[in-house]
Design a protein around this motif. Structure first.
Motif, PDB file in Angstrom:
ATOM      1  N   VAL A  29       0.604  -9.574   2.060  1.00  5.03           N
ATOM      2  CA  VAL A  29       1.382  -8.447   1.553  1.00  5.03           C
ATOM      3  C   VAL A  29       2.452  -8.019   2.555  1.00  5.03           C
ATOM      4  O   VAL A  29       3.613  -7.792   2.199  1.00  5.03           O
ATOM      5  N   LEU A  30       2.069  -7.919   3.812  1.00  5.82           N
ATOM      6  CA  LEU A  30       3.028  -7.458   4.821  1.00  5.82           C
ATOM      7  C   LEU A  30       4.170  -8.453   5.016  1.00  5.82           C
ATOM      8  O   LEU A  30       5.288  -8.065   5.376  1.00  5.82           O
ATOM      9  N   ALA A  31       3.903  -9.719   4.760  1.00  8.75           N
ATOM     10  CA  ALA A  31       4.966 -10.718   4.876  1.00  8.75           C
ATOM     11  C   ALA A  31       6.075 -10.487   3.865  1.00  8.75           C
ATOM     12  O   ALA A  31       7.192 -10.988   4.023  1.00  8.75           O
ATOM     13  N   ARG A  32       5.783  -9.693   2.830  1.00  5.60           N
ATOM     14  CA  ARG A  32       6.758  -9.448   1.772  1.00  5.60           C
ATOM     15  C   ARG A  32       7.292  -8.022   1.801  1.00  5.60           C
ATOM     16  O   ARG A  32       8.087  -7.648   0.925  1.00  5.60           O
ATOM     17  N   SER A  33       6.876  -7.208   2.757  1.00  2.00           N
ATOM     18  CA  SER A  33       7.140  -5.774   2.690  1.00  2.00           C
ATOM     19  C   SER A  33       8.408  -5.325   3.399  1.00  2.00           C
ATOM     20  O   SER A  33       8.799  -4.169   3.284  1.00  2.00           O
ATOM     21  N   GLY A  34       9.047  -6.180   4.166  1.00  2.00           N
ATOM     22  CA  GLY A  34      10.255  -5.766   4.871  1.00  2.00           C
ATOM     23  C   GLY A  34       9.919  -4.905   6.078  1.00  2.00           C
ATOM     24  O   GLY A  34       8.754  -4.734   6.448  1.00  2.00           O
ATOM     25  N   ASP A  79       6.839  -4.640 -11.467  1.00  2.00           N
ATOM     26  CA  ASP A  79       7.093  -3.355 -12.134  1.00  2.00           C
ATOM     27  C   ASP A  79       6.229  -2.256 -11.534  1.00  2.00           C
ATOM     28  O   ASP A  79       6.706  -1.149 -11.270  1.00  2.00           O
ATOM     29  N   VAL A  80       4.949  -2.549 -11.354  1.00  2.00           N
ATOM     30  CA  VAL A  80       4.023  -1.548 -10.811  1.00  2.00           C
ATOM     31  C   VAL A  80       4.449  -1.136  -9.406  1.00  2.00           C
ATOM     32  O   VAL A  80       4.397   0.048  -9.039  1.00  2.00           O
ATOM     33  N   GLY A  81       4.883  -2.100  -8.602  1.00  2.00           N
ATOM     34  CA  GLY A  81       5.349  -1.772  -7.254  1.00  2.00           C
ATOM     35  C   GLY A  81       6.572  -0.882  -7.267  1.00  2.00           C
ATOM     36  O   GLY A  81       6.659   0.098  -6.523  1.00  2.00           O
ATOM     37  N   HIS A  82       7.544  -1.228  -8.122  1.00  2.00           N
ATOM     38  CA  HIS A  82       8.735  -0.384  -8.251  1.00  2.00           C
ATOM     39  C   HIS A  82       8.342   1.034  -8.664  1.00  2.00           C
ATOM     40  O   HIS A  82       8.828   2.024  -8.104  1.00  2.00           O
ATOM     41  N   LYS A  83       7.477   1.140  -9.677  1.00  2.00           N
ATOM     42  CA  LYS A  83       7.109   2.448 -10.213  1.00  2.00           C
ATOM     43  C   LYS A  83       6.352   3.282  -9.189  1.00  2.00           C
ATOM     44  O   LYS A  83       6.604   4.490  -9.043  1.00  2.00           O
ATOM     45  N   ALA A  84       5.421   2.658  -8.462  1.00  2.00           N
ATOM     46  CA  ALA A  84       4.640   3.387  -7.463  1.00  2.00           C
ATOM     47  C   ALA A  84       5.541   3.926  -6.359  1.00  2.00           C
ATOM     48  O   ALA A  84       5.373   5.061  -5.892  1.00  2.00           O
ATOM     49  N   ALA A  85       6.500   3.110  -5.924  1.00  2.00           N
ATOM     50  CA  ALA A  85       7.426   3.564  -4.887  1.00  2.00           C
ATOM     51  C   ALA A  85       8.341   4.659  -5.417  1.00  2.00           C
ATOM     52  O   ALA A  85       8.548   5.693  -4.766  1.00  2.00           O
ATOM     53  N   ALA A  86       8.884   4.458  -6.618  1.00  2.00           N
ATOM     54  CA  ALA A  86       9.852   5.412  -7.166  1.00  2.00           C
ATOM     55  C   ALA A  86       9.256   6.798  -7.352  1.00  2.00           C
ATOM     56  O   ALA A  86       9.923   7.811  -7.115  1.00  2.00           O
ATOM     57  N   ALA A  87       8.001   6.868  -7.781  1.00  2.00           N
ATOM     58  CA  ALA A  87       7.368   8.166  -8.006  1.00  2.00           C
ATOM     59  C   ALA A  87       7.346   9.005  -6.738  1.00  2.00           C
ATOM     60  O   ALA A  87       7.453  10.242  -6.794  1.00  2.00           O
ATOM     61  N   ASN A  88       7.225   8.346  -5.594  1.00  2.00           N
ATOM     62  CA  ASN A  88       7.196   9.064  -4.321  1.00  2.00           C
ATOM     63  C   ASN A  88       8.578   9.259  -3.731  1.00  2.00           C
ATOM     64  O   ASN A  88       8.897  10.333  -3.208  1.00  2.00           O
ATOM     65  N   THR A 100      12.331   7.127   4.309  1.00  2.00           N
ATOM     66  CA  THR A 100      12.295   6.296   5.510  1.00  2.00           C
ATOM     67  C   THR A 100      11.153   5.291   5.520  1.00  2.00           C
ATOM     68  O   THR A 100      11.286   4.214   6.092  1.00  2.00           O
ATOM     69  N   ALA A 101      10.001   5.636   4.917  1.00  2.00           N
ATOM     70  CA  ALA A 101       8.841   4.747   5.012  1.00  2.00           C
ATOM     71  C   ALA A 101       7.805   5.089   3.954  1.00  2.00           C
ATOM     72  O   ALA A 101       7.798   6.202   3.411  1.00  2.00           O
ATOM     73  N   LEU A 102       6.940   4.119   3.676  1.00  2.00           N
ATOM     74  CA  LEU A 102       5.801   4.321   2.779  1.00  2.00           C
ATOM     75  C   LEU A 102       4.513   3.918   3.480  1.00  2.00           C
ATOM     76  O   LEU A 102       4.491   2.978   4.281  1.00  2.00           O
ATOM     77  N   LEU A 103       3.441   4.622   3.157  1.00  2.00           N
ATOM     78  CA  LEU A 103       2.077   4.234   3.508  1.00  2.00           C
ATOM     79  C   LEU A 103       1.332   4.025   2.195  1.00  2.00           C
ATOM     80  O   LEU A 103       1.454   4.835   1.279  1.00  2.00           O
ATOM     81  N   VAL A 104       0.556   2.952   2.101  1.00  2.00           N
ATOM     82  CA  VAL A 104      -0.067   2.592   0.829  1.00  2.00           C
ATOM     83  C   VAL A 104      -1.571   2.411   0.998  1.00  2.00           C
ATOM     84  O   VAL A 104      -2.020   1.643   1.862  1.00  2.00           O
ATOM     85  N   GLY A 105      -2.339   3.114   0.172  1.00  2.00           N
ATOM     86  CA  GLY A 105      -3.769   2.902   0.075  1.00  2.00           C
ATOM     87  C   GLY A 105      -4.082   2.161  -1.214  1.00  2.00           C
ATOM     88  O   GLY A 105      -3.529   2.480  -2.266  1.00  2.00           O
ATOM     89  N   LEU A 106      -4.952   1.166  -1.145  1.00  2.00           N
ATOM     90  CA  LEU A 106      -5.283   0.329  -2.297  1.00  2.00           C
ATOM     91  C   LEU A 106      -6.790   0.248  -2.475  1.00  2.00           C
ATOM     92  O   LEU A 106      -7.519  -0.061  -1.519  1.00  2.00           O
ATOM     93  N   ALA A 126      11.550  -3.950  -2.795  1.00  2.00           N
ATOM     94  CA  ALA A 126      12.861  -3.895  -3.444  1.00  2.00           C
ATOM     95  C   ALA A 126      13.299  -2.464  -3.692  1.00  2.00           C
ATOM     96  O   ALA A 126      14.492  -2.133  -3.570  1.00  2.00           O
ATOM     97  N   GLU A 127      12.361  -1.589  -4.049  1.00  2.00           N
ATOM     98  CA  GLU A 127      12.706  -0.185  -4.303  1.00  2.00           C
ATOM     99  C   GLU A 127      13.103   0.532  -3.015  1.00  2.00           C
ATOM    100  O   GLU A 127      13.955   1.420  -3.012  1.00  2.00           O
ATOM    101  N   CYS A 128      12.472   0.131  -1.900  1.00  2.00           N
ATOM    102  CA  CYS A 128      12.739   0.788  -0.608  1.00  2.00           C
ATOM    103  C   CYS A 128      13.978   0.256   0.101  1.00  2.00           C
ATOM    104  O   CYS A 128      14.582   0.962   0.923  1.00  2.00           O
ATOM    105  N   ALA A 129      14.329  -0.983  -0.177  1.00  2.00           N
ATOM    106  CA  ALA A 129      15.349  -1.669   0.610  1.00  2.00           C
ATOM    107  C   ALA A 129      16.681  -0.931   0.718  1.00  2.00           C
ATOM    108  O   ALA A 129      17.302  -0.916   1.797  1.00  2.00           O
ATOM    109  N   PRO A 130      17.199  -0.293  -0.351  1.00  2.00           N
ATOM    110  CA  PRO A 130      18.509   0.361  -0.222  1.00  2.00           C
ATOM    111  C   PRO A 130      18.558   1.458   0.839  1.00  2.00           C
ATOM    112  O   PRO A 130      19.641   1.808   1.307  1.00  2.00           O
ATOM    113  N   PHE A 131      17.403   2.007   1.218  1.00  2.00           N
ATOM    114  CA  PHE A 131      17.380   3.088   2.218  1.00  2.00           C
ATOM    115  C   PHE A 131      17.058   2.575   3.614  1.00  2.00           C
ATOM    116  O   PHE A 131      17.020   3.351   4.570  1.00  2.00           O
TER     117      PHE A 131
END
Length: 340
Positions: A29-34, A79-88, A100-106, A126-131
């Motif tokens: 997961v972290l390899a894809r998180s930027g 889609d779920v990743g975009h939506k989870a990030a966007a809500a916050n 600036t950053a996200l912390l994720v519990g799964l 992808a949702e976080c990248a523009p910032f």
């Protein structure tokens, strides 16, 4: 309208989290998180270390539960990743800040495909990248043995950049009420999905991946917004938060709001036999922003005046009619209520 095709790929037992393991999953997961621009110490240690240029940190958390906030047969992992990030991220913007950053519990079952969670990570990245933001840490845990649901808890952090935070309790009589972003599109898409269809594509896409007007939040703060919040629970409900916290009344203009009935809303409403204005007023999860401004303020681009603030603390009205009555007349509830 077309019938749906499954979005969940056929599971590969060798790719289940129970086989890949916690640390194998985290590495994938972290390899894809930027990477986050503000991170001095990123993921992999006991905690992340972030720079806070403003000296203050905006923080918020949302929890997404499978079956309530998303369905894997309706939305892809991305889609779920975009939506989870966007809500916050929308909540950060609603304070006038930049994410600036996200912390994720799964929490998830051991047979959850690791490749599906990689897709969630791709969507968040992808949702976080523009910032210049990214996931900087979190936790994973196996869900209860009798649970088959995935639960995502996402905490977003943001920077005010020297601005005063825009709270919910600052609206004043005489202020104008304005909105930035789309209204009703996500609710329209949800109505289509609930009836077993996957078109029109624009409505479905709006439900799967909301498009909050992130830049409108800091711009509103710079323009002197007196109160602001995002419309995760619906315009009437969230304008009600501004009114209640500020001790004022808000009267919205129905004719102006009718102009938000755009895109797929008229077509879907006609097909389903409803009034699209109901989605505009009560549909949540578009994560538009609603704010109040002094009457002399020059509104930033993208903001539309939809009403006024007055000194009678009567909650929200539409053309003088109480919000609950307006919603009931349109066949809707007054907005989303947890545990309601």
């Amino acid at each position: 309208m077309t019938r749906p095709r499954p979005l969940v790929p056929r599971p590969d037992p060798a790719d289940a989290i129970g086989v890949v393991g916690e640390f194998g999953l985290i590495a994938r997961v972290l390899a894809r998180s930027g990477s986050a621009r503000v991170a001095e110490v990123g993921p992999g240690d006991d905690a992340a270390v972030l720079r806070a240029p403003d000296g203050r940190v905006v923080a918020c958390t949302d929890v997404l539960v499978e079956g309530r906030h998303f369905r894997r047969d309706w939305s892809s992992a991305e889609d779920v990743g975009h939506k989870a990030a966007a809500a916050n991220l929308a909540d950060v913007a609603a304070m006038g800040a930049v994410p600036t950053a996200l912390l994720v519990g799964l929490a998830c079952p051991a047979d959850t495909p690791a490749v599906w969670l990689e897709g969630v990570a791709d969507g968040m990245a992808a949702e976080c990248a523009p910032f210049g933001a990214a996931v900087v840490g979190g936790d994973t845990v196996a869900s209860a043995p009798d649970s088959s649901s995935v639960v995502l808890s996402v905490t977003a952090l943001g920077d005010l950049g020297g601005r005063a935070p825009v709270r919910r309790d600052g609206a004043r009589p005489g202020d104008v009420v304005a909105v930035a972003g789309r209204l009703g599109w996500s609710a329209c898409g949800l109505a289509v999905l609930r009836r077993g269809f996957r078109a029109p594509a624009a409505a479905i896409a709006a439900h799967r991946r909301p498009t909050p007007p992130y830049a409108a939040g800091p711009a509103a703060a710079d323009a002197g917004a007196t109160s602001m919040c995002d419309t995760s629970d619906g315009l009437l409900a969230d304008a009600g938060h501004l009114a209640a916290d500020s001790g004022v009344g808000i009267d919205l203009d129905r004719a102006t709001l009718a102009a938000f009935v755009t895109g797929p809303l008229p077509q879907v409403a006609a097909a389903l036999g409803g009034d699209p204005l109901g989605w505009v007023l009560t549909g949540g999860e578009d994560h538009a922003l609603v704010a109040t401004f002094p009457p002399t303020a020059a509104l930033p681009e993208g903001w539309t005046v939809i009403g006024r603030v007055h000194d009678d603390a009567s909650g929200v009205e539409v053309d003088g009619v109480p919000a609950a009555q307006v919603a009931a007349d349109l066949g809707e509830g007054a907005g989303h209520v947890h545990f309601g």
